[in-house]
Design an enzyme around this catalytic site. Structure first.
Site, PDB file in Angstrom:
ATOM      1  N   GLU A 125      14.773   7.200  12.759  1.00 45.35           N
ATOM      2  CA  GLU A 125      14.247   6.973  11.582  1.00 45.35           C
ATOM      3  C   GLU A 125      12.124   6.971  11.858  1.00 45.35           C
ATOM      4  O   GLU A 125      12.383   6.013  12.696  1.00 45.35           O
ATOM      5  CB  GLU A 125      14.067   5.648  10.466  1.00 45.35           C
ATOM      6  CG  GLU A 125      14.007   4.749  11.016  1.00 45.35           C
ATOM      7  CD  GLU A 125      14.792   3.451  10.480  1.00 45.35           C
ATOM      8  OE1 GLU A 125      14.696   2.371   9.427  1.00 45.35           O
ATOM      9  OE2 GLU A 125      15.672   2.783  11.042  1.00 45.35           O
ATOM     10  N   LYS A 127       9.421   5.123  12.678  1.00 44.30           N
ATOM     11  CA  LYS A 127       8.383   3.490  12.475  1.00 44.30           C
ATOM     12  C   LYS A 127       7.045   3.543  11.642  1.00 44.30           C
ATOM     13  O   LYS A 127       5.685   4.017  11.743  1.00 44.30           O
ATOM     14  CB  LYS A 127       8.496   3.036  13.676  1.00 44.30           C
ATOM     15  CG  LYS A 127       7.541   1.558  14.288  1.00 44.30           C
ATOM     16  CD  LYS A 127       7.840   1.148  16.068  1.00 44.30           C
ATOM     17  CE  LYS A 127       7.825  -0.489  16.187  1.00 44.30           C
ATOM     18  NZ  LYS A 127       6.303  -0.644  15.110  1.00 44.30           N
ATOM     19  N   ASP A 129       3.393   2.160  10.174  1.00 44.90           N
ATOM     20  CA  ASP A 129       2.255   1.498  10.436  1.00 44.90           C
ATOM     21  C   ASP A 129       1.641   0.178  10.191  1.00 44.90           C
ATOM     22  O   ASP A 129       0.586   0.614   9.191  1.00 44.90           O
ATOM     23  CB  ASP A 129       1.474   1.885  11.255  1.00 44.90           C
ATOM     24  CG  ASP A 129       0.469   1.028  12.624  1.00 44.90           C
ATOM     25  OD1 ASP A 129       1.301  -0.005  12.368  1.00 44.90           O
ATOM     26  OD2 ASP A 129      -0.314   1.525  12.554  1.00 44.90           O
ATOM     27  N   TYR A 237      14.071  -0.745   5.349  1.00 43.99           N
ATOM     28  CA  TYR A 237      15.438  -0.764   6.148  1.00 43.99           C
ATOM     29  C   TYR A 237      15.434  -1.856   7.134  1.00 43.99           C
ATOM     30  O   TYR A 237      16.884  -1.015   7.799  1.00 43.99           O
ATOM     31  CB  TYR A 237      13.478   0.499   7.260  1.00 43.99           C
ATOM     32  CG  TYR A 237      12.708  -0.540   7.807  1.00 43.99           C
ATOM     33  CD1 TYR A 237      13.576  -1.707   8.820  1.00 43.99           C
ATOM     34  CD2 TYR A 237      11.789  -0.574   7.037  1.00 43.99           C
ATOM     35  CE1 TYR A 237      12.101  -2.563   9.175  1.00 43.99           C
ATOM     36  CE2 TYR A 237      10.621  -0.913   7.895  1.00 43.99           C
ATOM     37  CZ  TYR A 237      10.826  -2.421   8.470  1.00 43.99           C
ATOM     38  OH  TYR A 237       9.745  -3.114   9.024  1.00 43.99           O
ATOM     39  N   LYS A 325       7.895   5.197  21.321  1.00 44.76           N
ATOM     40  CA  LYS A 325       6.464   5.403  20.471  1.00 44.76           C
ATOM     41  C   LYS A 325       6.160   6.773  20.756  1.00 44.76           C
ATOM     42  O   LYS A 325       6.394   6.654  21.807  1.00 44.76           O
ATOM     43  CB  LYS A 325       5.800   4.148  21.319  1.00 44.76           C
ATOM     44  CG  LYS A 325       6.064   2.533  20.643  1.00 44.76           C
ATOM     45  CD  LYS A 325       5.425   2.122  19.595  1.00 44.76           C
ATOM     46  CE  LYS A 325       4.344   0.937  20.381  1.00 44.76           C
ATOM     47  NZ  LYS A 325       3.827   0.747  18.489  1.00 44.76           N
ATOM     48  N   CYS A 430     -33.811   7.639   3.714  1.00 45.77           N
ATOM     49  CA  CYS A 430     -32.617   8.770   3.175  1.00 45.77           C
ATOM     50  C   CYS A 430     -32.964   9.990   3.517  1.00 45.77           C
ATOM     51  O   CYS A 430     -33.782  10.655   3.502  1.00 45.77           O
ATOM     52  CB  CYS A 430     -32.317   8.489   1.771  1.00 45.77           C
ATOM     53  SG  CYS A 430     -31.497  10.158   0.716  1.00 45.77           S
ATOM     54  N   CYS A 433     -33.382  12.123   0.757  1.00 45.29           N
ATOM     55  CA  CYS A 433     -34.469  12.877  -0.375  1.00 45.29           C
ATOM     56  C   CYS A 433     -35.397  12.007   0.373  1.00 45.29           C
ATOM     57  O   CYS A 433     -36.633  11.667  -0.196  1.00 45.29           O
ATOM     58  CB  CYS A 433     -34.495  11.687  -1.873  1.00 45.29           C
ATOM     59  SG  CYS A 433     -34.361  10.174  -1.615  1.00 45.29           S
ATOM     60  N   CYS A 454     -30.050   3.833   0.224  1.00 47.80           N
ATOM     61  CA  CYS A 454     -31.448   5.208  -0.645  1.00 47.80           C
ATOM     62  C   CYS A 454     -31.225   4.569  -1.512  1.00 47.80           C
ATOM     63  O   CYS A 454     -30.523   4.403  -2.552  1.00 47.80           O
ATOM     64  CB  CYS A 454     -30.581   6.574  -0.623  1.00 47.80           C
ATOM     65  SG  CYS A 454     -31.776   7.674  -1.580  1.00 47.80           S
ATOM     66  N   CYS A 460     -32.392  11.211  -5.670  1.00 49.80           N
ATOM     67  CA  CYS A 460     -31.831  11.766  -4.419  1.00 49.80           C
ATOM     68  C   CYS A 460     -30.691  12.942  -4.436  1.00 49.80           C
ATOM     69  O   CYS A 460     -30.220  12.920  -5.896  1.00 49.80           O
ATOM     70  CB  CYS A 460     -31.052  10.507  -3.217  1.00 49.80           C
ATOM     71  SG  CYS A 460     -30.500  11.313  -2.133  1.00 49.80           S
TER      72      CYS A 460
HETATM   73  S1  IVH Z   1      13.814  -2.687  12.348  1.00 47.61           S
HETATM   74  C1  IVH Z   1      16.227  -5.732  13.182  1.00 47.61           C
HETATM   75  N1  IVH Z   1      12.911  -0.846  10.882  1.00 47.61           N
HETATM   76  O1  IVH Z   1       8.446  -2.310  13.350  1.00 47.61           O
HETATM   77  C2  IVH Z   1      15.179  -4.555  13.752  1.00 47.61           C
HETATM   78  N2  IVH Z   1      11.526  -1.976  12.402  1.00 47.61           N
HETATM   79  O2  IVH Z   1       8.559  -3.983  15.836  1.00 47.61           O
HETATM   80  C3  IVH Z   1      14.330  -5.184  12.769  1.00 47.61           C
HETATM   81  N3  IVH Z   1       8.687  -1.185  10.993  1.00 47.61           N
HETATM   82  O3  IVH Z   1       8.514  -5.973  12.689  1.00 47.61           O
HETATM   83  C4  IVH Z   1      12.541  -4.120  12.307  1.00 47.61           C
HETATM   84  N4  IVH Z   1       8.971   0.897  10.996  1.00 47.61           N
HETATM   85  O4  IVH Z   1       7.519  -4.492  11.541  1.00 47.61           O
HETATM   86  C5  IVH Z   1      12.359  -1.143  11.714  1.00 47.61           C
HETATM   87  N5  IVH Z   1      12.201   1.742  10.498  1.00 47.61           N
HETATM   88  C6  IVH Z   1      12.069   1.352  11.349  1.00 47.61           C
HETATM   89  C7  IVH Z   1      10.429  -0.023  11.062  1.00 47.61           C
HETATM   90  C8  IVH Z   1       9.864  -1.109  11.786  1.00 47.61           C
HETATM   91  C9  IVH Z   1       7.750  -0.136  11.656  1.00 47.61           C
HETATM   92  C10 IVH Z   1       7.910  -2.802  12.187  1.00 47.61           C
HETATM   93  C11 IVH Z   1       8.579  -3.997  11.417  1.00 47.61           C
HETATM   94  C12 IVH Z   1       8.531  -4.574  13.008  1.00 47.61           C
HETATM   95  C13 IVH Z   1       7.889  -4.412  14.110  1.00 47.61           C
HETATM   96  C14 IVH Z   1       8.629  -3.855  15.180  1.00 47.61           C
END
Ligand code: IVH
Length: 735
Positions: A125, A127, A129, A237, A325, A430, A433, A454, A460
């Site tokens: 799934e 990750k 941010d 998640y 990553k 500006c 203008c 401005c 303007c």
């Molecule tokens: S699982 C035990 N799933 O990544 C597992 N973390 O580097 C706990 N994060 O602190 C995390 N998307 O803030 C998990 N689909 C995802 C995630 C996720 C983002 C973040 C989360 C965690 C950090 C770990």
């Protein structure tokens, strides 16, 4: 900095370096977690941690008590109550290459070796941010929510989390455990981020650098209504403490979350082999730029909860999960030019024009430089600023689309700076203008706004549409039938450039008719295209507008003698809202007098020698008036407008018949329905005298919460005391 290979480090060098790395990583953790203002990229940060870990692996005896591998995240910030997580909130081991992923799976195989026929499945799934949060539900009711903090102790941000629509206050469906801590990620979409930036720019608020930091700041608000206005989102998640597993597998548990009312990532799949995992990784990577929010990798987790438990944890990380990553997408290019764009509210926004370069499959040619201080790398007091960067025309820069899809400059390659490159001089006029562009001083903090604006408020072109929309809006001239849409149309067809043109539209009837007819045609065509049907003969709103042209012209004429306060507000001078406009109208009585004082104030060295001291009007407003009336280029527009419109001089409606007429009134404590100056103006209009202190001459005291000694004096003297509501009723404003 050139780094020695780990193999060649002596023991004492290794000890020194571990010490340095511990301090450095701790500092970056603090910047990231406590300040939400990281100063290095994720890739750079991960590289530091990897080096630290590699040195520790070679010299296990040198592992320090304060080693980053023994800590997760940063301690909670001050200000919110602390929450100890019943089950720690972990971080994830990282994989950067397909080989790292293969190693992860291989470790699993070896661990479960005795169980040869074991069929390990995984989930994959995105990750997200954002910021992780843990939400405690008891009997299906959301009771407490916390940040991750240092993994063991977070901050109680329940009230703020309750404002997030994606977080159910009560679980839906059935079958949820008696107690469960649902975990997931709070994040901000790009659309919301952009909208917030716009809103902020319009009111001279702060500048925002990226969605993640902004989401973090939004979660840390003391006032939950601020959090609510940020429209944050949440994906569930994972979970912490629970009285029962949601389901036997990770995948099905997350599906349960969806049944209970959570949003879950639609991009989660179950997979059996490394090939399937990597294929899904690439699928998610392909969709990355169209998701509308930041993701920085793909998380793989062992699916069967039973196997998760058996495989267990190492310092702060589950063994059964890994974050694959995305490569930091970076590229080098040069800054060819710096252009200044003027926003609809007058903000000067610098943009670097780059030699085109491909970063992660997308050609990047422009990148925002945010504001003047960012380009210099320090503020007007010479202090280095957060996220600042000294960038010059001719510089070689590293561009990134890593954490976010919006490209940004990560660093300047100072070694490659041409000898001729000089610090960028931010224009003080500006570019659209030619008006002076100034930076406001925040009255409260005494600090300069990071944005330059401005001052050509009326002339303007970049600001014109916004100004015109404001001019005809509700609290301003409020011209019926002339809303934002018509303003846009008249502006775009060149019929209205400044407010004065609105009042001469009538003289250009054929052109107005043509513009309205063209729009009607265009909209009909678009509707046909959208529906695939041919045109029916329906009377559209536009058509009625078009026929109602006489009505529109009549509505415009009806506003040729507006109340002075509305007119002042309509000018759209910065910081002059409806209340301040009313105070100014009362003070100066005519527009001519306001203009005269405004111009003199602009010329004076010390504005206070000219501008009277008025309750409720501080330096922010005075400076805004100076900028406005001091800019001669506004004159022509104002003159043209005043040739069409004659604001009514402000007359006090002293009504002798009023119950308070002739009485001496004192206001004390805080008023909730109006400002002190409004209350005073209103009382005076009704013929009352407003005094500052209570004496035997006082007839009436209006007391709000927090009233102090005046209240006591009043009761000592036997003077009538009433509250704000009673006052409003008495002057006929109650309701
Ligand atoms: S699982 C035990 N799933 O990544 C597992 N973390 O580097 C706990 N994060 O602190 C995390 N998307 O803030 C998990 N689909 C995802 C995630 C996720 C983002 C973040 C989360 C965690 C950090 C770990």
């Amino acid at each position: 900095m050139s780094e020695k290979s780990i193999d060649s480090l002596s023991e004492s060098e290794a000890a020194d370096e571990l010490k340095r790395l511990a301090a450095e990583i701790a500092e970056h953790d603090r910047r990231y977690h406590a300040e939400d203002a990281p100063t290095i990229t994720d890739a750079e940060y991960d590289a530091l941690r990897r080096r630290n870990l590699a040195i520790e692996e070679r010299f296990p005896d040198l592992v320090r008590d304060d080693s980053p591998t023994r800590r997760v995240g940063a301690p909670p910030a001050e200000g919110f109550a602390k929450v100890r997580h019943a089950v720690p909130m972990l971080s994830l081991a990282k994989a950067y290459t397909d080989q790292d992923v293969a190693d992860f799976i291989e470790r699993g195989r070896r661990f479960f070796d005795r169980d040869k026929d074991l069929d390990i499945a995984f989930t994959a799934e995105p990750k997200i941010d954002g910021l992780s949060a843990s939400l405690r539900y008891e009997n299906g009711v959301f009771l407490q929510g916390a940040t991750r903090g240092d993994g063991a102790v977070g901050e109680d941000i329940t009230a703020n989390l309750k404002t997030i629509a994606d977080i159910p206050k009560k679980l839906q469906g059935s079958g949820w455990p008696d107690v469960i801590e649902v975990r997931g990620e709070v994040y901000m979409t790009y659309a919301e981020f952009e909208a917030l930036k716009q809103r902020s720019a319009a009111v001279g608020g702060q500048d925002y650098v990226n969605p993640r930091n902004t989401a973090a700041g939004s979660l840390r608000q003391k006032d939950p209504s601020v959090t609510a206005s940020r429209n944050l989102k949440f994906f569930a998640y994972a979970w912490g403490y629970t009285t029962a597993d949601p389901a036997p597998t990770q995948y099905d548990s997350v599906q349960k979350f969806a049944e209970w009312g959570f949003k879950v990532s639609p991009l989660m799949v179950r997979a059996k082999s490394i090939d399937e995992l990597i294929a899904h990784y690439h699928r998610i990577e392909e969709q990355r730029s169209s998701l509308g929010y930041d993701i920085d990798g793909v998380v793989y987790k062992v699916d069967q909860l039973e196997l998760q438990r058996r495989w267990g944890f190492v310092t702060g990380e589950p063994r059964w999960a890994v974050a694959h990553k995305f490569p930091a997408e970076q590229a080098m290019t040069t800054v060819e030019r710096i252009d200044i764009q003027v926003g609809r509210t007058g903000t000067l926004a610098p943009v670097a024009r780059l030699a085109p370069v491909t970063v992660g499959g997308v050609v990047v040619e422009n990148v925002t430089l945010h504001n003047e201080d960012y380009i210099k790398g320090f503020d007007s007091n010479g202090q280095p600023i957060r996220d600042g960067i000294d960038v010059r025309i001719g510089d070689t820069v590293v561009i990134q689309r890593a954490g976010d899809v919006i490209p940004q400059i990560v660093s300047v390659v100072v070694d490659k700076r041409p000898a001729s490159a000089v610090p960028y001089e931010f224009p003080h006029t500006c570019p659209v203008c030619g008006s002076p562009a100034t930076r406001e001083i925040n009255e409260k903090t005494g600090k300069e706004d990071s944005r330059r604006r401005c001052t050509g408020e009326l002339i303007c072109a970049a600001q014109a549409v916004e100004r015109l929309r404001h001019f005809v809006s509700r609290g301003a001239l409020d011209i019926e039938g002339l809303g934002a849409e018509n303003i846009d149309l008249f502006f775009n067809s060149g019929l209205v450039r400044t407010a004065a043109d609105i009042f001469t539209l009538k003289d250009r009837r054929p052109a107005v008719t043509k513009a309205l007819a063209e729009r009607r045609e265009e909209q009909a065509r678009l509707r046909e295209e959208a529906s695939g049907k041919t045109r029916k003969n329906v009377r559209s709103v536009e058509e009625r507008n078009y026929e109602g042209l006489d009505k529109l012209f009549a509505a415009i004429d009806a506003r040729r003698e507006p109340e002075l306060d509305r007119f002042i507000f309509a000018l759209g001078i910065r910081h002059i809202g409806e209340t301040t406009a009313a105070v100014l109208a009362r003070q100066f009585s005519t527009i001519e007098e306001l203009i005269r004082i405004g111009k003199e104030t602009a010329k004076a060295e010390d504005p206070h020698t000219v501008f009277p001291s008025i309750n409720g009007i501080g330096d922010t407003v005075i400076n805004a008036l100076r900028d406005f009336f001091g800019n001669e280029r506004n004159d022509d527009v104002l003159d043209a407008l005043l040739a069409q419109v004659h604001p009514k001089p402000y007359v006090m409606e002293i009504s002798a018949g009023s119950e308070v007429s002739g009485k001496t009134v004192v206001f004390t404590g805080s008023l909730e329905k109006m400002t002190r100056s409004e209350a005073k103006a209103m009382a005076e209009r009704l013929g009352a005298k407003v005094a500052g202190s209570v004496s035997a001459k006082t007839d009436l005291v209006v007391a709000g919460p927090g009233a102090g000694s005046k209240l006591k004096t009043a009761s000592d003297l036997g003077i009538e005391v009433i509250d704000e509501d009673t006052w409003l009723q008495r002057i006929g404003r109650g309701g």
